[in-house]
Design a protein around this motif. Structure first.
Motif, short mmCIF file in Angstrom:
data_model
loop_
_atom_site.label_atom_id
_atom_site.label_comp_id
_atom_site.label_asym_id
_atom_site.label_seq_id
_atom_site.Cartn_x
_atom_site.Cartn_y
_atom_site.Cartn_z
N ARG A 89 0.84 -1.20 0.00
CA ARG A 89 0.00 0.00 0.00
C ARG A 89 0.88 1.26 0.00
O ARG A 89 0.65 2.20 -0.73
CB ARG A 89 -0.89 -0.06 1.25
CG ARG A 89 -1.69 1.15 1.50
CD ARG A 89 -2.98 1.17 0.69
NE ARG A 89 -3.55 2.51 0.80
CZ ARG A 89 -3.96 3.22 -0.21
NH1 ARG A 89 -3.91 2.73 -1.43
NH2 ARG A 89 -4.46 4.42 -0.03
N VAL A 90 1.91 1.23 0.84
CA VAL A 90 2.81 2.38 0.95
C VAL A 90 3.57 2.59 -0.35
O VAL A 90 3.75 3.72 -0.81
CB VAL A 90 3.78 2.17 2.15
CG1 VAL A 90 4.97 3.10 2.06
CG2 VAL A 90 3.04 2.40 3.46
N GLU A 91 3.99 1.50 -0.98
CA GLU A 91 4.71 1.63 -2.25
C GLU A 91 3.82 2.25 -3.32
O GLU A 91 4.29 2.99 -4.17
CB GLU A 91 5.24 0.27 -2.71
CG GLU A 91 6.47 -0.21 -1.96
CD GLU A 91 7.71 0.65 -2.22
OE1 GLU A 91 7.71 1.42 -3.18
OE2 GLU A 91 8.67 0.55 -1.44
N ARG A 92 2.55 1.95 -3.27
CA ARG A 92 1.65 2.56 -4.25
C ARG A 92 1.57 4.07 -4.04
O ARG A 92 1.48 4.85 -4.98
CB ARG A 92 0.25 1.94 -4.17
CG ARG A 92 0.20 0.63 -4.91
CD ARG A 92 -1.14 -0.06 -4.85
NE ARG A 92 -0.98 -1.42 -5.30
CZ ARG A 92 -0.93 -1.79 -6.59
NH1 ARG A 92 -1.09 -0.86 -7.53
NH2 ARG A 92 -0.73 -3.03 -6.94
N ILE A 142 7.86 9.82 -5.41
CA ILE A 142 8.98 10.05 -4.50
C ILE A 142 9.85 8.80 -4.40
O ILE A 142 10.50 8.57 -3.39
CB ILE A 142 8.50 10.50 -3.10
CG1 ILE A 142 7.38 9.58 -2.60
CG2 ILE A 142 8.04 11.93 -3.11
CD1 ILE A 142 6.90 9.91 -1.19
N GLN A 143 9.89 8.02 -5.48
CA GLN A 143 10.69 6.78 -5.46
C GLN A 143 12.16 7.05 -5.17
O GLN A 143 12.81 6.26 -4.50
CB GLN A 143 10.62 6.05 -6.81
CG GLN A 143 9.26 5.62 -7.24
CD GLN A 143 8.65 6.59 -8.23
OE1 GLN A 143 8.95 7.77 -8.19
NE2 GLN A 143 7.79 6.11 -9.10
N CYS A 197 14.50 -1.75 -16.81
CA CYS A 197 13.97 -0.40 -16.91
C CYS A 197 13.95 0.26 -15.54
O CYS A 197 13.41 -0.31 -14.59
CB CYS A 197 12.55 -0.43 -17.46
SG CYS A 197 12.45 -1.17 -19.09
N PRO A 198 14.53 1.45 -15.42
CA PRO A 198 14.57 2.10 -14.11
C PRO A 198 13.18 2.51 -13.63
O PRO A 198 12.23 2.61 -14.41
CB PRO A 198 15.44 3.33 -14.36
CG PRO A 198 15.52 3.51 -15.82
CD PRO A 198 15.20 2.22 -16.47
N GLU A 199 13.11 2.75 -12.34
CA GLU A 199 11.83 3.08 -11.71
C GLU A 199 11.34 4.45 -12.14
O GLU A 199 10.16 4.65 -12.42
CB GLU A 199 12.02 3.05 -10.19
CG GLU A 199 10.74 3.14 -9.41
CD GLU A 199 10.96 2.83 -7.95
OE1 GLU A 199 12.11 2.97 -7.47
OE2 GLU A 199 9.99 2.45 -7.27
N SER A 200 12.24 5.41 -12.17
CA SER A 200 11.88 6.74 -12.66
C SER A 200 13.17 7.41 -13.10
O SER A 200 14.26 6.89 -12.86
CB SER A 200 11.21 7.58 -11.57
OG SER A 200 12.17 8.05 -10.65
#
Lengths: 280, 651
Positions: free
Chosen positions: A156-159, A166-167, B258-261
């Protein structure tokens, strides 16, 4: 200040309209004749308004108008001396803040209140605490239910991290982040609580234009995607007028306006309080 | 195994089926999503691609239709490429950071009927210009966020299209078979629009043969296997990404990540630890700058260790990498250095497992090149063009020099004209520029030679050395040679200089515009207590001018030792008040400067460089990221640089 018209703006039209709307949409929070004072200082006097499920409701007003006090009342941090608070169809008695959080209200703060030494991810995980049910024993062992729960919460938090983009700061201690990002993390933590009502205390204070625009987009997206009901306090009139469904205006602890942004914009009392007669 | 009947595997869909059959359980694509690396095996990729292709078919995609692909590197966008090819269509990748008008040009020029866009941002841009693109029919998007309220019959979520496709495949499992089998090597595989330093982009038409044979040759040249790991982070619209992330991956069967962002590329690089990596010189430069900035903040002991062992590495590292004999004590010191410095450093940069790294597109500074090679990172240069399906020359292992770009790639013939221009002929040579016969005729002659427009020569080792763009090479009034890019690269090798534009053709002396590197100079300013609020302010600081003047002086001193180049020492320079930006048309999307536009836009500054004035007022229009326009004004100071009399080169 000079004599300001402070009576409740309740012409018939407004009353019927309000009745109509209440009939159509659920009232999530109804505040009835709230008064709050600290010793001799009247912070709020006789304020009534409601928040409908699924709307963005803004509370605005000049400095010292009582906006934050209002939020603290909604939040349950302050107990008003007079008045009734109906939340989700129930009359609220005196409660402790954690009980209120469990009831489904999450908030952000005017001056960021994150755990500065903890990472973004951990800060967001704390937002899930009210949803953790495994006992301390099982959590310590991290087996069975505790493990399953944590995985679900992490997902849930990762979503939310993905949603707020903010990855790249997932593992960064919050204290090292710039202000605008900290604000975003705080929004994330409030979102993680999956609350029925989200209170945002000046989410855009101290931001530059770009950060403000970002934040506006996030608030609108949160509202759109999760259908969260949002009450926000904001200083910046233009922001409020753009994103709020309805606005309530406070000044000196009294309500001086309540309605759609267009109505508020043309409300003489509001204009006076904000721009009008030589304020500073 | 990889070479099993290569002649029958002449299209990407056939290669995909081959990989799904031969190495179905090996990972083909990974993407970091929700904090975890999600992976798809070759078999899963095949199913994903087929489902999407069948969905496109249901939406009315027919052979010859073009599918534009707009967005950053995501698995679904890569799958879109192959899906279009399954149906006999042509994928047209578009730069994701293009503004709407640039996008409009490519979409209407290519006659795009279908668009696969990454997210709301890209969809918005397409919709903004959709009225003016007659051929446009359907838009499909990957990320559904924010697009819920877009009510349009022509707009579909990727997942929804795949669902349509799965239903269609359930009814008719052989739906795609005929189309895939009908595909031939001579069919058009892709349109790649070159960003072009002059004028409008040109659509380079490449066939499956062009792409697959080039990929196959280069895979063999560098002995790439299915065990490679790469990070796909360069723009999908660039031919290099297509070859490295798609062509070679399909041919060799390795896994792309593929990178995350965009913001997490560095972290993702570290987590993946690629074995095969490509980056333009700019990326290697930035990485080195970051390392140096961080070293300056490190403890004295660490700094000492770093300096000592970097010296050791410089002496022995490159020789070890080139397979030369090195005596035991040096070898031991290098081993110790590896333990204490190189290995941790490589780990920080994400290069722990690297077997092969390539750089191309621009010249790389010899110090930068040597830095990486001395750490044991096998970084090599190649020279390529979109028109060649990338490869023209490559550096073979053990024969790597900083100032040349290597020997002709397998299957490539190279000829140098009398005027010094480099021509080549190869299996990768493009068919034509789409709907632009004139340009095709200018570039591709009847015998199949492609005019690169680059001036170069072969050195004694048989390695090609590129000097500059042939048309950019000019002469000063006194007749001495002026090669702008050569000068600019020399200056750009200083970490605090980011971009340089030099002038000199038909002038009395050489003068330069300089862009400082905001990261490097900003950090330096912080350490030296120099306050600044913006690029503009920092660029105008006298301390910064002093630092740049010193770099120019060093460059001039170096040029003075080269008899051919001593005439092109930089006499006057200025630091530009804004960073050159593709959004303002000053650079291409691949960050090459557009000289004529800069010349027009900053004419007053150029004049000021030659009329002796000490400062010049300028007003420049800028485009903000959201497309709004604004203007910045500045008084730019112009300084004289120290120049040296020509001296004979010492030793």
């Amino acid at each position: 200040m000079e004599n300001r018209v402070t009576e409740e703006p309740t012409p018939e039209a407004a009353v019927t309209e309000r009745a109509e709307r209440s009939a159509n949409a659920d009232v999530l929070l109804d505040l009835r004749n709230i008064s709050l004072s600290f010793g001799g200082v009247k912070a709020l006097s006789n304020i009534s308004f409601d928040i409908l499920t699924g709307e963005i409701r803004a509370i605005i007003g000049p400095n010292g108008a009582g906006k934050s006090s209002m939020l603290n009342v909604i939040n349950g941090f302050y107990h008003p001396q007079e008045g009734e608070i109906w939340f989700d169809g129930k009359l609220r008695g005196p409660m402790k803040p954690y009980q209120i959080a469990r009831q489904g209200i999450a908030r952000t703060f005017q001056n960021i209140a994150l755990f500065r030494g903890m990472s973004t991810l951990d800060n967001l995980m704390t937002g899930r605490i009210t949803h953790m049910h495994a006992g301390i024993f099982w959590q310590a062992l991290w087996k069975g239910r505790a493990e399953r729960e944590e995985l679900a919460h992490r997902e849930r938090v990762e979503r939310i991290i993905d949603f707020l983009e903010i990855q790249s700061i997932r593992k960064t201690p919050v204290g090292r982040l710039p202000y605008g990002l900290q604000k975003r993390v705080e929004l994330g933590r409030a979102l993680a609580a999956d609350s029925k009502l989200l209170l945002l205390d000046e989410p855009m204070a101290g931001m530059n234009i770009e950060e403000k625009e970002d934040m506006c987009r996030f608030i609108l997206d949160v509202h759109d995607q999760f259908g969260t009901t949002i009450a926000l306090i904001e200083h910046d009139m233009s922001v409020v007028m753009d994103i709020a469904d309805r606005v309530v205006v406070l000044d000196y602890g009294k309500k001086i306006g309540d309605g759609y942004p267009d109505e508020i914009r043309s409300n003489q009392d509001v204009i006076d309080a904000y721009l009008g007669v030589a304020h500073d | 195994m990889a070479n099993a009947e290569p002649e029958t595997l002449d299209t990407f869909p056939k290669l995909l089926m081959h990989n799904a059959a031969m190495r179905g359980d090996r990972p083909a694509v990974r993407e970091k999503e929700y904090g975890i690396w999600q992976s798809w095996t070759w078999r899963e990729v095949r199913d994903e691609v087929f489902a999407f292709a069948a969905g496109l078919h249901t939406l009315g995609f027919s052979p010859g239709d073009k599918l534009a692909i707009i967005g950053r590197n995501r698995p679904r966008l890569y799958w879109g490429i192959t899906a279009a090819q399954c149906l006999g269509g042509i994928p047209v990748p578009v730069y994701a950071d293009s503004v709407a008008e640039e996008m409009e040009f490519v979409l209407s020029h290519a006659g795009v009927r279908f668009v696969l866009a990454e997210d709301q941002e890209q969809v918005d841009k397409v919709l903004e210009v959709s009225d003016r693109i007659e051929s446009l029919d359907q838009v499909i998007y990957d990320d559904e966020r924010g697009l819920r309220d877009y009510d349009s019959v022509h707009l579909h979520a990727y997942a929804a299209v795949q669902k349509l496709g799965r239903e269609a495949l359930a009814q008719d499992p052989a739906l795609l078979e005929a189309g895939i089998n009908a595909g031939k090597g001579s069919d058009i595989g892709i349109f790649v629009y070159t960003s072009g330093t002059t004028g409008k982009p040109k659509g380079v038409v490449l066939t499956n043969d062009n792409l697959i044979i080039s990929s196959r040759n280069s895979v063999a040249f560098d002995k790439l296997t299915e065990n490679e790991e790469t990070l796909s982070y360069l723009p999908m619209a660039w031919v290099g990404d297509f070859i490295f992330s798609h062509g070679q991956a399909y041919v060799a069967g390795f896994c792309i990540n593929c990178p995350e962002s965009e913001a997490t590329v560095a972290t993702d690089l570290r987590e993946i630890g690629p074995t095969y990596y490509f980056a333009p010189p700019r990326v290697f430069e930035n990485l080195l700058t970051q390392v140096m900035i961080r070293m300056e903040d490190a403890s004295p002991l660490k700094q000492k260790l770093f300096r000592y062992f970097m010296d050791v590495a410089k002496e022995t590292g490159i020789q070890i990498l080139n397979g030369k004999a090195v005596d035991f004590s040096s070898r031991f010191k290098y081993w110790l250095g590896n333990l204490l410095v190189y290995a941790p450093l490589k780990n920080t940069m994400g290069f722990s497992r690297i077997k092969l790294a390539y750089t191309a597109g621009e010249a790389i500074g010899p110090e930068i090149f040597d830095f990486y090679r001395s750490l044991g990172i096998n970084i090599k240069q190649l020279y390529g063009q979109t028109e060649a399906s990338v490869f023209i020359t490559m550096q073979p292992d053990g024969e790597v020099y900083a100032d040349t770009v290597g020997v002709p790639a397998p299957g490539v013939e190279i000829r140098i004209t009398d005027g010094g221009e480099v021509l080549y002929r190869s299996p990768g040579v493009f068919q034509s520029y789409y709907r632009n016969e004139e340009a095709t005729r200018e570039t591709l002659d009847a015998e199949g030679w492609v005019h690169t427009g680059d001036a170069g020569y072969f050195d004694d080792n048989g390695h090609l050395r590129i000097i500059d763009r042939a048309k950019d090479v000019g002469r000063l009034r006194d007749g001495s040679l002026f090669a702008p890019k050569f000068l600019e690269n020399k200056l750009k090798f200083f970490p605090h200089i980011n971009e340089v534009v030099t002038f000199g053709h038909d002038r009395d002396y050489v003068a330069a515009f300089i862009n400082i590197d905001l990261d490097a100079v900003g950090n330096w300013a912080e350490r030296n207590n120099i306050p600044y609020a913006s690029y503009q302010e920092l660029a105008g600081r006298p301390e910064v001018y002093r630092m740049v003047a010193d770099s120019v002086r060093q460059t001039n001193a170096d040029l003075a030792t080269d008899p051919k180049m001593s005439g092109s020492q930089v006499h006057r320079f200025l630091i530009l008040h804004k960073e050159l930006d593709p959004d303002d048309g000053e650079m291409t999307r691949t960050r090459k400067v557009r000289r004529n536009i800069i010349f027009e836009k900053y004419g007053v500054l150029v004049d000021a460089l030659y009329d002796g004035s000490e400062s010049c007022h300028i007003r420049t229009e800028v485009t903000f990221e959201d497309g709004r326009k604004g203007a910045i004004e500045a008084d730019v100071r112009i300084e004289d640089a120290e120049v040296f009399p020509p001296v004979a080169k010492s030793a």
